[in-house]
Design a protein around this motif. Structure first.
Motif, short mmCIF file in Angstrom:
data_model
loop_
_atom_site.label_atom_id
_atom_site.label_comp_id
_atom_site.label_asym_id
_atom_site.label_seq_id
_atom_site.Cartn_x
_atom_site.Cartn_y
_atom_site.Cartn_z
N SER A 227 0.71 -1.31 0.02
CA SER A 227 0.04 -0.10 -0.15
C SER A 227 0.98 1.37 0.19
N ASN A 228 0.50 2.13 -0.90
CA ASN A 228 1.24 3.48 -1.09
C ASN A 228 2.85 3.28 -0.93
N GLY A 229 3.41 2.32 -1.95
CA GLY A 229 4.74 2.32 -1.88
C GLY A 229 5.45 1.56 -0.98
N THR A 230 4.50 0.95 -0.03
CA THR A 230 5.41 0.06 1.34
C THR A 230 4.66 -1.22 1.02
N VAL A 231 5.48 -2.06 1.41
CA VAL A 231 5.33 -3.52 1.50
C VAL A 231 5.50 -3.84 3.09
N PHE A 232 4.20 -4.26 3.55
CA PHE A 232 4.05 -4.60 5.13
C PHE A 232 4.23 -6.31 5.09
N ILE A 233 5.05 -6.81 6.11
CA ILE A 233 4.87 -8.19 6.02
C ILE A 233 5.61 -8.47 7.54
N GLY A 234 5.26 -9.68 8.12
CA GLY A 234 5.76 -10.11 9.35
C GLY A 234 6.53 -11.23 9.24
N SER A 235 7.42 -11.35 10.31
CA SER A 235 8.27 -12.48 10.30
C SER A 235 8.29 -13.21 11.63
N SER A 236 8.65 -14.48 11.56
CA SER A 236 8.69 -15.30 12.71
C SER A 236 9.91 -14.78 13.72
N ASP A 237 10.71 -13.79 13.31
CA ASP A 237 11.66 -13.12 14.34
C ASP A 237 10.75 -12.18 15.24
N GLY A 238 9.49 -12.16 14.73
CA GLY A 238 8.59 -11.13 15.97
C GLY A 238 8.46 -9.78 15.42
#
Length: 440
Positions: A227-238
């Motif tokens: 969204s709006n030029g940003t990639v948001f994503i989670g990791s198992s590193d918390g």
């Protein structure tokens, strides 16, 4: 005059032809609703279903999808069902013949879903037949994304595939390593996806080259939202990462204190991003700089992905509850526990919202239809089991009390008999003593 009539007729025909296109946009045809995984239906109808529940026969790990008047669900044992959204009746059923944890996606009347046998299946929901299947040799846990006639998905063999949606021919195949459990997000000819080799990747569709990669501290099973030029994503590193869409540089990151297997949901209008974590929290952050806004604590891990509507947010938890939260404050407006605490089962599949109707599926094997505006839910079959348990519990307590009372009463009678016997013996002794004295 005839010319004007002709123009009017052409205009009416154009409107009739265009209107189904707008109708189709109100469907929830894939995980997180669209290819950018924003989990929000902007043009949702005001359609309201009845309150109902449907037994799929085995656990449900995948998110249902909506097309037309039906909702499509795949159970863990690979049974695909088409269910009437209004009353919860079954339209048809098809056995894929393999276990399924990935979520289905629908495009052009074809449902695509990957199986644990390593095959991607394309099922024609209109003609009710299997169009094609493509084997990757390893389980497919990644949910597919359809873009411009191509079905993109990952496999546990470390490849990201793109198949022609009509015939299943391979048009894209890139090896990135690890397992691809993350669902690819396709935006502007670029595929964004996570891998269990700890990487977040941007892959160019045309050149098949890697545009950029970012290495996290652990596996990436979460799916990206762009969204709006940003990639948001989670990791198992918390950590929840907000990466620059162009070069993968870090805009900001947020430490959730535990694994993130949930996928983020972005509310562009309010600059919010929502994420669940194994800490049991659902957190809301500012998309621009990662400023913490609020968090709501559930009773267990949150691996479900939030869905948005109006002023609300819906998410499932491994504590067996589905929560409807105020998306601005995090206050809980309503919670639904189909297991009634005695039979709690995780709800890891993401909720689906259609107008005023909310659909929840869980590891208990049931699909539930709720009214998210009135906060109404159907009575679960587990309610009756819970009532039986409560009745049995009360009966056991009652019988135990009766048993203890009987023991107490018996002890009283025994004690009284003993007292009377002792008293009688003493009286008899007194009489004998008295008689002996008289004889003397």
């Amino acid at each position: 005059m005839s010319k004007n009539k002709s123009i009017l007729i052409l205009l009416m025909i154009s409107i009739i032809c265009i209107s189904p296109i707008y109708g189709a946009s109100s469907d929830w045809t894939m995980f997180q609703q669209d290819a950018s995984h924003e989990g929000f239906l902007e043009e949702a109808s005001d359609f309201v279903t009845n309150l109902w529940s449907f037994n799929m026969g085995s656990s449900i790990y995948s998110t249902p999808v909506i097309h037309g008047d039906n909702i499509y669900v795949v159970s863990n044992d690979g049974i695909l069902k088409s269910i009437d959204m209004e009353d919860g009746s079954q339209d048809w059923s098809y056995n894929l013949g393999t276990k399924v944890t990935a979520s289905p996606v629908i495009a052009n009347n074809t449902l695509f879903v990957g199986g644990q046998d390593g095959s991607m299946y394309a099922y024609d929901i209109q003609n009710k037949n299997l169009k094609w299947q493509y084997d990757t040799s390893k389980p497919i846990e990644s949910t597919a994304s359809v873009n411009n006639g191509t079905v993109y998905f990952g496999s546990n063999n470390g490849h990201v595939y793109g198949l022609n949606s009509e015939d299943g021919s391979n048009v894209y195949d890139v090896s990135v390593g690890g397992k691809i459990i993350s669902s690819p997000t396709v935006v502007n000819q670029t595929i964004y996806v996570g891998s269990t080799n700890n990487e977040i990747l941007a892959l160019d569709i045309n050149s098949k080259n890697q545009t950029w990669s970012y290495t996290t501290g652990d596996e990436v099973r979460s799916s990206p939202a762009v969204s709006n030029g940003t990639v948001f994503i989670g990791s198992s590193d918390g950590t929840l990462y907000a990466l620059n869409q162009t070069d993968g540089s870090v805009n900001w990151k947020y430490d959730s204190s535990d694994k993130i297997l949930s996928s983020p949901t972005v509310d562009e209008y309010n600059n919010n991003v929502y994420i669940g974590s194994d800490s049991g929290n659902v957190s809301c952050l500012d998309t621009r700089d990662g400023t913490f806004k609020w968090a709501y604590s559930t009773g267990d891990k949150v691996r479900s992905t939030p869905a948005l509507y109006d002023g609300g947010l819906v998410i499932g938890s491994n504590d067996g509850n589905a929560y409807i939260l105020n998306k601005f404050t995090g206050e809980c407006n309503f919670s639904f526990n189909p297991g009634y605490f005695f039979f709690n089962n995780p709800i890891s599949a993401s909720p689906v919202i259609y107008g005023d109707s909310l659909f929840i599926s869980g590891h208990d094997g049931y699909l539930y239809s709720l009214n998210n505006q009135k906060n109404e839910a159907p009575a679960s079959v587990f309610l009756y089991y819970a009532i039986v348990i409560i009745i049995v519990f009360i009966a056991v307590i009652y019988l135990l009390i009766r048993f203890l009372k009987n023991i107490k009463n018996k002890n009283k009678i025994k004690s009284k008999s003993h007292t009377q016997k002792v008293s009688g013996d003493e009286e008899e002794k007194e009489i004998i003593d008295k008689e002996n004295q008289e004889k003397l």
